[in-house]
Design a protein around this motif. Structure first.
Motif, PDB file in Angstrom:
ATOM      1  N   LYS A  90      18.314  10.685 -10.990  1.00 35.61           N
ATOM      2  CA  LYS A  90      17.531  10.668 -12.227  1.00 35.61           C
ATOM      3  C   LYS A  90      18.218   9.808 -13.288  1.00 35.61           C
ATOM      4  O   LYS A  90      17.559   9.061 -14.016  1.00 35.61           O
ATOM      5  CB  LYS A  90      17.325  12.089 -12.752  1.00 35.61           C
ATOM      6  N   LYS A  91      19.525   9.898 -13.347  1.00 39.10           N
ATOM      7  CA  LYS A  91      20.280   9.090 -14.310  1.00 39.10           C
ATOM      8  C   LYS A  91      20.115   7.602 -13.988  1.00 39.10           C
ATOM      9  O   LYS A  91      19.968   6.785 -14.901  1.00 39.10           O
ATOM     10  CB  LYS A  91      21.753   9.479 -14.279  1.00 39.10           C
ATOM     11  N   SER A  92      20.113   7.259 -12.702  1.00 39.90           N
ATOM     12  CA  SER A  92      19.943   5.853 -12.333  1.00 39.90           C
ATOM     13  C   SER A  92      18.566   5.343 -12.747  1.00 39.90           C
ATOM     14  O   SER A  92      18.420   4.184 -13.130  1.00 39.90           O
ATOM     15  CB  SER A  92      20.201   5.632 -10.847  1.00 39.90           C
ATOM     16  N   VAL A  93      17.552   6.216 -12.692  1.00 40.22           N
ATOM     17  CA  VAL A  93      16.215   5.834 -13.156  1.00 40.22           C
ATOM     18  C   VAL A  93      16.265   5.557 -14.656  1.00 40.22           C
ATOM     19  O   VAL A  93      15.720   4.558 -15.133  1.00 40.22           O
ATOM     20  CB  VAL A  93      15.173   6.929 -12.834  1.00 40.22           C
ATOM     21  N   HIS A  94      16.944   6.420 -15.401  1.00 43.94           N
ATOM     22  CA  HIS A  94      17.059   6.232 -16.844  1.00 43.94           C
ATOM     23  C   HIS A  94      17.821   4.954 -17.186  1.00 43.94           C
ATOM     24  O   HIS A  94      17.611   4.380 -18.245  1.00 43.94           O
ATOM     25  CB  HIS A  94      17.737   7.433 -17.502  1.00 43.94           C
ATOM     26  N   LEU A  95      18.678   4.509 -16.288  1.00 44.81           N
ATOM     27  CA  LEU A  95      19.431   3.271 -16.500  1.00 44.81           C
ATOM     28  C   LEU A  95      18.684   2.046 -15.977  1.00 44.81           C
ATOM     29  O   LEU A  95      19.214   0.942 -15.996  1.00 44.81           O
ATOM     30  CB  LEU A  95      20.806   3.371 -15.845  1.00 44.81           C
ATOM     31  N   GLY A  96      17.469   2.256 -15.472  1.00 39.81           N
ATOM     32  CA  GLY A  96      16.627   1.134 -15.089  1.00 39.81           C
ATOM     33  C   GLY A  96      16.517   0.843 -13.612  1.00 39.81           C
ATOM     34  O   GLY A  96      15.886  -0.139 -13.226  1.00 39.81           O
ATOM     35  N   PHE A  97      17.102   1.671 -12.763  1.00 40.29           N
ATOM     36  CA  PHE A  97      16.963   1.459 -11.328  1.00 40.29           C
ATOM     37  C   PHE A  97      15.829   2.339 -10.826  1.00 40.29           C
ATOM     38  O   PHE A  97      16.022   3.465 -10.378  1.00 40.29           O
ATOM     39  CB  PHE A  97      18.267   1.758 -10.591  1.00 40.29           C
ATOM     40  N   TYR A  98      14.603   1.806 -10.883  1.00 38.92           N
ATOM     41  CA  TYR A  98      13.400   2.580 -10.634  1.00 38.92           C
ATOM     42  C   TYR A  98      13.140   2.879  -9.159  1.00 38.92           C
ATOM     43  O   TYR A  98      12.351   3.767  -8.848  1.00 38.92           O
ATOM     44  CB  TYR A  98      12.192   1.891 -11.269  1.00 38.92           C
TER      45      TYR A  98
END
Length: 135
Positions: A90-98
């Motif tokens: 989820k953190k990676s999604v928030h950092l832009g790795f969708y």
């Protein structure tokens, strides 16, 4: 040893890292992950990378750390480790790795159908539509 194309790619990323390109480290880590390799296999790489602050763009790196925790949690039957891995995805999604959205959806589709899990599933399915990511 690895094939010439992989060697060229690693060399390209190392050059970018040495020039201070902040995304190069996580791109290299993700490239190797997709090929079933890891940065740990390269002895001199850590020394090169320590000189550079690569933490500005860590979405892919955090994704890989999360996936590794999930896999380890599944092997060890450690639910808390799996949850920690999901948090990292989820953190990676928030950092832009969708692309991590696909793995999050897979997780919630296979989890127990509690109210909170269904809410999370719906939320990430909405994000997948918004970002145009197909499962």
């Amino acid at each position: 040893m690895f094939d010439k194309k992989e060697e060229d790619a690693v060399e390209y990323y190392l050059k970018a890292i040495s020039l201070g390109e902040t995304k190069a480290y996580s791109n290299l880590e993700y490239y190797l992950y997709k090929r079933g390799r890891s940065i740990d296999e390269f002895e001199n790489l850590e020394k090169t990378i320590e000189k550079i602050n690569y933490k500005l763009d860590r979405g892919k790196s955090i994704f890989i750390e999360g996936k590794n925790k999930i896999e380890q949690g599944k092997r060890d039957n450690n639910y808390s480790l799996i949850k920690e891995g999901i948090k990292q995805l989820k953190k990676s999604v928030h950092l832009g790795f969708y692309d991590a959205i696909k793995d999050i959806i897979d997780y919630y589709e296979n989890e127990e159908k509690t109210k909170s899990n269904l809410i999370e599933l719906f939320k990430y399915k909405q994000k997948s539509v918004y970002y145009g990511i197909s499962n």
